[in-house]
Design a protein around this motif. Sequence first.
Motif, short mmCIF file in Angstrom:
data_model
loop_
_atom_site.label_atom_id
_atom_site.label_comp_id
_atom_site.label_asym_id
_atom_site.label_seq_id
_atom_site.Cartn_x
_atom_site.Cartn_y
_atom_site.Cartn_z
N ALA A 393 0.99 -1.24 0.02
CA ALA A 393 -0.01 0.03 0.09
C ALA A 393 0.83 1.33 0.05
O ALA A 393 0.78 2.16 0.87
CB ALA A 393 -0.98 0.06 1.18
N GLY A 394 1.68 1.50 -1.00
CA GLY A 394 2.41 2.47 -1.11
C GLY A 394 1.64 3.55 -1.73
O GLY A 394 0.66 3.30 -2.42
N PRO A 395 2.27 4.88 -1.86
CA PRO A 395 1.45 6.03 -2.58
C PRO A 395 1.62 5.98 -4.02
O PRO A 395 2.59 5.33 -4.61
CB PRO A 395 2.14 7.31 -2.08
CG PRO A 395 3.58 6.76 -1.87
CD PRO A 395 3.45 5.55 -1.28
N THR A 396 0.60 6.40 -4.82
CA THR A 396 0.66 6.73 -6.39
C THR A 396 1.05 8.02 -6.52
O THR A 396 1.04 8.97 -5.71
CB THR A 396 -0.63 6.43 -6.86
OG1 THR A 396 -0.43 5.69 -8.41
CG2 THR A 396 -1.51 7.30 -6.75
N ALA A 446 5.71 0.17 -0.34
CA ALA A 446 4.49 -0.43 -0.11
C ALA A 446 4.20 -1.48 1.15
O ALA A 446 3.40 -1.48 1.65
CB ALA A 446 4.20 -1.28 -1.35
N GLN A 447 5.46 -2.11 1.43
CA GLN A 447 5.29 -2.96 2.64
C GLN A 447 5.59 -2.20 4.00
O GLN A 447 4.85 -2.18 4.96
CB GLN A 447 6.46 -3.97 2.57
CG GLN A 447 6.28 -5.07 1.62
CD GLN A 447 4.95 -5.88 1.51
OE1 GLN A 447 4.53 -6.08 2.68
NE2 GLN A 447 4.09 -5.76 0.48
N TYR A 448 6.36 -1.11 3.90
CA TYR A 448 6.36 -0.16 4.89
C TYR A 448 5.30 0.39 5.41
O TYR A 448 4.82 0.53 6.63
CB TYR A 448 7.43 0.92 4.58
CG TYR A 448 7.70 2.15 5.78
CD1 TYR A 448 8.49 1.91 6.82
CD2 TYR A 448 6.93 3.18 5.95
CE1 TYR A 448 8.66 2.87 7.72
CE2 TYR A 448 7.20 4.44 6.57
CZ TYR A 448 8.08 3.81 7.70
OH TYR A 448 8.19 4.82 8.62
N TYR A 449 4.36 1.07 4.40
CA TYR A 449 3.18 1.52 4.83
C TYR A 449 2.09 0.48 4.92
O TYR A 449 0.99 0.74 5.70
CB TYR A 449 2.61 2.50 3.54
CG TYR A 449 3.47 3.70 3.70
CD1 TYR A 449 3.39 4.55 4.55
CD2 TYR A 449 4.40 3.98 2.58
CE1 TYR A 449 4.26 5.72 4.69
CE2 TYR A 449 5.09 5.43 2.49
CZ TYR A 449 5.15 5.98 3.80
OH TYR A 449 5.88 7.18 3.81
N ALA A 450 1.94 -0.73 4.46
CA ALA A 450 1.16 -1.82 4.65
C ALA A 450 1.29 -2.11 6.01
O ALA A 450 0.23 -2.33 6.91
CB ALA A 450 1.37 -2.77 3.65
N ASP A 451 2.42 -2.10 6.56
CA ASP A 451 2.65 -2.26 8.10
C ASP A 451 2.04 -1.53 9.05
O ASP A 451 1.52 -1.69 10.13
CB ASP A 451 3.98 -2.68 8.45
CG ASP A 451 4.33 -3.21 9.54
OD1 ASP A 451 4.05 -4.56 9.73
OD2 ASP A 451 4.97 -2.68 10.43
#
Length: 512
Positions: A393-396, A446-451
């Motif tokens: 879930a990283g930014p677009t 994406a993994q940093y923010y998914a966490d």
Amino acid sequence: MEKFKESMYKLIVETSTNLPNDVRRAILQAKQRENAGTTAALSLGTITKNISMADEKVSPICQDTGMPTFEIKVPVGANQIEMKKAIKEAIAEATKNGKLRPNSVDSLTGENSGNNLGDGTPIIHFEQWEKDEIDARLILKGGGCENKNIQYSLPAEIEGLGRAGRDLDGIRKCILHSVYQAQGQGCSAGFIGVGIGGDRISSYSLAKEQLFRSSEDVNPIEELRMLEDYVMEHANNLGIGTMGFGGEATLLGCKIGALNRLPASFFVSVAYNCWAFRRLGVTLDAATGDIKEWLYKDGEEIKFSQDEVAAATEVKSTSREVVLQAPITEEQIRDLKVGDVVILNGALHTGRDAIHHHLMDHDAPIDLNGQVIYHCGPVMLKDEHGEWHVKAAGPTTSIREEPYQGDVMKKFGIRAVIGKGGMGPKTLKALQEHGGVYLNAIGGAAQYYADCIKKVEGVDLLEFGIPEAMWHLQVEGFAAIVTMDSHGNSLHADVDKSSFEKLSELKEKVFK
């Protein structure tokens, strides 16, 4: 053919979740030369932590798993029809298992196929050779960096650099301008492939082919080798830096190829790739389909530890940290300034192109007053109980929402927008008038923010497809940097201006 399909599935998963060694080394070198305590250092610390998390979880490095492009060399007589079928089955399986985000959208209806299959998806190029093995290579190039690709037709007037003729000087100007125009929107620091000559199609194709070269190889053509070195030196003096925050690392790699052309045409094409340079390959036994060797995994392997995020704590000594929870008041927003680090807890709602277009003419499915919109198209999986879980879930890239963002914020009372790469003057003006703020998250992380996402509360407008739906999330410790505030300040505009000045200086100092 079943074993070939299994090998292709392994290639897809590994490419999506595990960066090749040459890319890791380039990122490490960038991190080592960046000034400690800066937002660029913060970004690189987050990036290296994200790489490590993707390794451990075997999950996508970036939520935008891009357009899968295969380059496959096969022995004479290989059944390419059956191989293509097997590749498509592997793509669908990887999508089902959350290793790829469903990215294939019908251009006329806007309908998402849901399995990454459709006309033109994936891209598969076959080439015969006389060896008795199969060479299969895959690149997953996201939409954010794909949108920063650019093609020049010489002679031309290049912004900041003047006239570019049909000569080496003109080519240099095109390439350096291509890096300048990407800014942070392509998730810098990035890599570029350059195609010189050919026609409009073959020139772009050649540029993308250069991305399949190792970032550490040496061009066998001396003139092109010298040109690659020249671009690396001067591009990294532009001061664009990681995520466009300013800094020492703007370009991590440059590879250039050339084709013959028609006398009437002279094209220079640039394929820009983000730091999350997902490109791997395998050699296969042509008889069995088994993997014989992994490509791009030679040399020292860099394993980033969790301690690599130390730069994220260093930045706190020079930046104010503010904790916010929605609903956010105008008073809280007016207190924020460019450079502040915001830690967000509580509600967060995703919204990309389809959502913004929809909200211009429709009511919102929930009350957005005082809320935060996240420019994000996540990778989502539903478990056996029917509950959704966030896999990446990283930014677009936010600039695509520039035509809508200010109007949507005012219409619904939205106080903050999170994305990457910044936005333009229309949004900046709306932030001033309405009392809003733009927060820049770290692109590709994406993994940093998914966490940071602790719960999926629900989803609306799922008919737009998983990436474009409005997901309602609960987050904890979600960190982003204020890069556009309610007082008319924009870090993105400042970096654009300073890098343009440095680009223009080259006209006098370097070019004839």
